[in-house]
Scaffold this motif. Structure first.
Motif, mmCIF file in Angstrom:
data_model
loop_
_atom_site.group_PDB
_atom_site.id
_atom_site.type_symbol
_atom_site.label_atom_id
_atom_site.label_comp_id
_atom_site.label_asym_id
_atom_site.label_seq_id
_atom_site.Cartn_x
_atom_site.Cartn_y
_atom_site.Cartn_z
ATOM 1 N N ARG A 61 1.014 -1.124 -0.152
ATOM 2 C CA ARG A 61 0.041 -0.020 -0.096
ATOM 3 C C ARG A 61 0.777 1.331 0.267
ATOM 4 O O ARG A 61 0.551 2.305 -0.096
ATOM 5 N N CYS A 79 -4.280 7.658 9.269
ATOM 6 C CA CYS A 79 -5.613 6.846 8.849
ATOM 7 C C CYS A 79 -5.578 5.817 9.722
ATOM 8 O O CYS A 79 -4.708 5.222 10.526
ATOM 9 N N CYS A 115 -2.985 3.173 9.210
ATOM 10 C CA CYS A 115 -1.704 3.351 9.761
ATOM 11 C C CYS A 115 -1.739 3.362 11.302
ATOM 12 O O CYS A 115 -0.788 2.822 12.170
ATOM 13 N N CYS A 119 1.245 7.271 5.202
ATOM 14 C CA CYS A 119 0.748 6.726 4.071
ATOM 15 C C CYS A 119 0.305 7.529 2.892
ATOM 16 O O CYS A 119 -0.096 8.647 3.185
ATOM 17 N N CYS A 161 -2.999 9.228 4.255
ATOM 18 C CA CYS A 161 -3.061 10.138 5.315
ATOM 19 C C CYS A 161 -1.508 11.159 5.409
ATOM 20 O O CYS A 161 -1.533 11.952 6.248
#
Ligand SMILES: [Zn+2]
Ligand SMILES: [Zn+2]
Length: 477
Positions: free
Chosen positions: A143, A180, A183, A202, A205
């Motif tokens: 991701r 997020c 995370c 990530c 976020c």
């Protein structure tokens, strides 16, 4: 009583008091480079493996562990902890003490204790991207595939983004990025390698790129402000076309251009008012570098280390590097991508890039976005920026190795080497001592008790901006 870390000292701690199997509460204080290196998650995991109860926290002097157990277990736990510290940690002193009895249900990481930097705690340097993060960066199934700000507990910026001690996200410029749910799950999972990672983020976020086109010394923003793939593609095309791109890195802005394109390098020299001083070159990989230069084991180890400095190497006569990169010199300053953003740019380009500090000749590296947009728009054709703020600017460190004994010589102490100086027995018992380095390559060193801070390379004090930068760095300590 503090115990210096050295051989046999663990035994000294174990034998300080007679063995008792009665439960008591013990405190372990550790100092050195112990924050921003995954120390709290490491202690948490170890305590859970041992079935111990208590707490671990960061404070202004380092890491504090509190355990309620018998004395033998406390000593053995400390012994195991010291023998297995995270790779980037450096415990310089530790202390085991008895505390008033306290009963705990489990073992937890608790809120840090605020305060000013005190003796012992070293400011953690920035770490080059680790191999696990590099693998994820290039994995289409991950991701964080091509996310230019991938980090973990073992890598990423620390010194350059830290506003205050102790090291926690809220004390860094990561504070404005709210994690997020995905995370946060990693952050709260003791089995995840990003457990308690303060720089965790990530593409959903995290930090976003920005792209500016410079025309007539003015930077114009693009409407595709947050499209990472579009921006990286633009950067690639610009470099391929011989353009100059200013890129916000870890310690400040770098100016990049195709190192094999004589015309691009000559344009950079002209715009930067830097007629002859050599430029450093960023290679995409060690393999590509080794095709073009002789690189010793010591040199490649340094290039691949968590410091990832510029290292002076001897290029082959068949090198593809344009002559005006290092005119008249037998050696060339080279580095490998230490930040994921640079990794993506260098990887996409596939060839060496000039990577020089973004500044006016003689001035400090530019690290504020507003300054970059006004100053660098006069040098670069495009500006690739991002919205994670830099607190303490640093240039890239420069090393060379002596030709006969291959001894490391630090030519410029900066990113990756700042904040972690060994006092080597130096101590000041009465006062804080402050010393200043040479005017042209200025630095300062602060000695308080046996704690030695040497600043990063700060530049030529003839320049007004360098003087301001010097004061800013000193006040930050
Ligand atoms: Zn990593
Ligand atoms: Zn996220």
């Amino acid at each position: 009583m503090w115990v210096e870390t050295a051989e046999n000292t663990i035994q000294q701690v174990v034998s300080q008091k007679p063995v008792s199997f009665e439960e008591q509460t013990y405190g372990i204080r550790l100092t050195g480079i112990v924050q921003g290196v995954g120390f709290r998650p490491f202690v948490y995991q170890l305590a859970h493996e041992w079935g111990l109860t208590g707490t671990v926290s960061n404070g202004p002097e380092g890491v504090k562990v509190v355990l309620t157990t018998d004395q033998t277990t406390a000593n053995r736990f400390l012994e195991t902890l010291l023998a297995n510290t995270p790779p980037q940690a450096l415990v310089e002193k530790y202390e085991l003490e008895s505390l008033p009895f306290c009963s705990f249900q489990t073992f937890k990481i608790i809120k840090s204790q605020a305060g000013k930097l005190t003796n012992g705690l070293k400011l953690t340097p920035d770490f080059a991207m680790c191999s696990s993060c590099r693998a994820e960066l290039h994995d289409p199934q991950n991701r964080r595939f091509r996310y230019p700000f991938i980090t973990c507990t073992q890598c990423g910026p620390r010194y350059s983004i830290q506003r205050a001690v102790p090291y926690d996200r809220a004390q860094t410029t990561m504070q404005v990025f709210e994690m997020c749910p995905a995370c946060l799950d990693e952050y709260n999972d003791p089995n995840h390698r990003r457990f308690y990672s303060q720089t965790n983020s990530c593409p959903t976020c995290g930090i976003q790129l920005g792209w500016y086109t410079c025309r007539q010394a003015t930077a114009y923003s693009s409407s595709f402000l947050h499209d990472t793939h579009w921006i990286l593609d633009r950067a690639h095309r610009a470099l391929k076309a011989g353009k100059i791109v200013a890129v916000k890195g870890i310690g400040g802005y770098l100016l990049l251009c195709d190192a094999t394109n004589e015309s691009a390098v000559a344009t950079l020299r002209e715009r930067k008012h830097r007629p002859t001083k050599p430029f450093a070159v960023l290679y995409p990989t060690l393999d590509v570098l080794q095709r073009e230069a002789t690189v010793s084991v010591q040199e490649s180890d340094a290039l691949l280390s968590s410091v990832a400095p510029i290292v002076l190497v001897r290029p082959h006569t068949t090198t593809s590097i344009a002559p005006s990169v290092n005119p008249g010199l037998t050696h060339l300053g080279v580095m490998l991508p230490y930040a994921p953003l640079l990794e993506l740019i260098a990887h996409d380009f596939g060839k060496p890039l000039v990577a020089t500090s973004g500044n006016r000749s003689g001035s400090p590296i530019i690290f504020k976005d507003a300054d970059a947009l006004t100053e660098l728009s006069q040098v670069a054709d495009f500006i690739l920026t991002h919205n994670r703020e830099i607190v303490l600017p640093q240039d890239d460190s420069v090393l060379r190795f002596s030709s006969f004994y291959a001894k490391q010589i630090v030519l410029r102490r900066s990113r990756g080497l700042t904040g972690s100086v060994n006092a080597n027995g130096l101590t000041s018992t009465t006062s804080i001592q402050l010393s200043f380095g040479a005017s042209q390559k200025s630095t300062f060193t602060l000695l308080a008790a046996d704690n030695l801070h040497t600043s990063q390379y700060l530049g030529d004090l003839e320049d007004w901006e360098t003087q301001t930068h010097f004061k800013h760095t000193l006040q930050h300590l």
